[in-house]
Design a protein around this motif. Structure first.
Motif, PDB file in Angstrom:
ATOM      1  N   ASP A   1       0.793  -1.255   0.182  1.00  0.00           N
ATOM      2  CA  ASP A   1      -0.093  -0.243  -0.038  1.00  0.00           C
ATOM      3  C   ASP A   1       0.797   1.415  -0.152  1.00  0.00           C
ATOM      4  O   ASP A   1       0.480   2.327  -0.168  1.00  0.00           O
ATOM      5  CB  ASP A   1      -0.560   0.098   1.331  1.00  0.00           C
TER       6      ASP A   1
ATOM      7  N   LYS B   1      -2.086   7.912  -7.510  1.00  0.00           N
ATOM      8  CA  LYS B   1      -3.211   6.888  -7.530  1.00  0.00           C
ATOM      9  C   LYS B   1      -3.620   7.353  -5.635  1.00  0.00           C
ATOM     10  O   LYS B   1      -4.586   7.789  -5.643  1.00  0.00           O
ATOM     11  CB  LYS B   1      -3.247   5.757  -7.349  1.00  0.00           C
ATOM     12  N   ARG B   2      -2.800   7.333  -5.460  1.00  0.00           N
ATOM     13  CA  ARG B   2      -2.481   7.890  -3.563  1.00  0.00           C
ATOM     14  C   ARG B   2      -3.462   8.864  -3.122  1.00  0.00           C
ATOM     15  O   ARG B   2      -4.003   9.294  -2.743  1.00  0.00           O
ATOM     16  CB  ARG B   2      -1.377   7.441  -3.124  1.00  0.00           C
TER      17      ARG B   2
ATOM     18  N   LYS C   1      -4.801  10.736  -5.553  1.00  0.00           N
ATOM     19  CA  LYS C   1      -6.322  11.397  -6.617  1.00  0.00           C
ATOM     20  C   LYS C   1      -7.104  11.303  -4.911  1.00  0.00           C
ATOM     21  O   LYS C   1      -8.567  11.448  -4.843  1.00  0.00           O
ATOM     22  CB  LYS C   1      -6.368  10.896  -7.535  1.00  0.00           C
ATOM     23  N   GLN C   2      -6.701  10.131  -4.448  1.00  0.00           N
ATOM     24  CA  GLN C   2      -7.551   9.252  -2.999  1.00  0.00           C
ATOM     25  C   GLN C   2      -7.565  10.278  -1.618  1.00  0.00           C
ATOM     26  O   GLN C   2      -8.024   9.789  -1.369  1.00  0.00           O
ATOM     27  CB  GLN C   2      -7.388   8.092  -3.170  1.00  0.00           C
TER      28      GLN C   2
ATOM     29  N   ARG D   1      -4.921   9.932  -0.036  1.00  0.00           N
ATOM     30  CA  ARG D   1      -4.030   8.247   0.730  1.00  0.00           C
ATOM     31  C   ARG D   1      -2.613   9.069   1.251  1.00  0.00           C
ATOM     32  O   ARG D   1      -2.239   9.632   0.522  1.00  0.00           O
ATOM     33  CB  ARG D   1      -4.615   6.895   0.517  1.00  0.00           C
TER      34      ARG D   1
ATOM     35  N   GLU E   1      -6.462   0.963  -0.002  1.00  0.00           N
ATOM     36  CA  GLU E   1      -7.821   1.800  -1.037  1.00  0.00           C
ATOM     37  C   GLU E   1      -8.546   1.367  -0.225  1.00  0.00           C
ATOM     38  O   GLU E   1      -9.489   0.401   0.393  1.00  0.00           O
ATOM     39  CB  GLU E   1      -7.105   1.096  -2.324  1.00  0.00           C
ATOM     40  N   PRO E   2     -10.118   2.743  -0.376  1.00  0.00           N
ATOM     41  CA  PRO E   2     -11.143   2.411  -0.023  1.00  0.00           C
ATOM     42  C   PRO E   2     -11.907   1.710  -0.217  1.00  0.00           C
ATOM     43  O   PRO E   2     -11.327   1.457  -1.949  1.00  0.00           O
ATOM     44  CB  PRO E   2     -11.518   3.626   0.701  1.00  0.00           C
TER      45      PRO E   2
ATOM     46  N   GLN F   1     -15.085   0.307  -2.654  1.00  0.00           N
ATOM     47  CA  GLN F   1     -15.265   0.894  -4.139  1.00  0.00           C
ATOM     48  C   GLN F   1     -17.174   0.557  -3.711  1.00  0.00           C
ATOM     49  O   GLN F   1     -17.383  -0.226  -3.225  1.00  0.00           O
ATOM     50  CB  GLN F   1     -15.109  -0.094  -5.179  1.00  0.00           C
TER      51      GLN F   1
END
Length: 137
Positions: free
Chosen positions: A64, A74-75, A77-78, A80, A86-87, A89
């Motif tokens: 992670d 990706k992190r 944008k989320q 994190r 990852e949360p 979906q």
């Protein structure tokens, strides 16, 4: 590199200034004295640093926290932090996902380590400095 059976927890730096790179670490702090990766039990990686600090990293946390450009993007944008999962979906059915586990451990010069993960990912280069910045004090 050793693969002896040692149990590990998941840790990260509690000091955001260290994790964000605002504090300079000494060369002793970012130079490993010993690195042990437990592939057999699948419990993680342990590093003894030259300054006497000891770090534990679970494989899930490492996966992670992958520092490659794709995972970083990706992190971000989320929203994190490295190591945060990852949360789920929304409205997605829960599916079995094999626990993160490296299939191969690759030393990268004298400055880093890399993993080929069981999910096929293999682009992250975990520098010693990166790992130390996310190690518990």
């Amino acid at each position: 590199m050793s693969h002896e059976g040692i149990k590990f927890g998941e840790r990260h730096s509690d000091d955001p200034e260290i994790a964000q790179g605002k504090v300079e670490l000494s060369s002793q702090a970012i130079t490993p004295k010993a690195v042990r990766v437990n592939l057999t039990e699948g419990s993680g990686m342990e590093i003894d640093w030259k300054d006497g600090h000891h770090s534990h990293y679970g494989f899930k946390w490492l996966r992670d926290a992958c520092p490659c450009a794709l995972c970083n993007d990706k992190r971000e944008k989320q929203g994190r932090q490295p190591g945060e999962p990852e949360p789920p979906q929304p409205a997605a059915l829960p599916m079995f996902k094999a626990p993160a586990r490296p299939e191969e451990v690759i030393p990268v010069g004298r400055y880093a380590i890399s993993f080929r993960w069981n999910d096929g990912h293999q682009h992250g280069i975990y520098s010693w400095e990166y790992l130390r910045r996310y190690s518990a004090s």
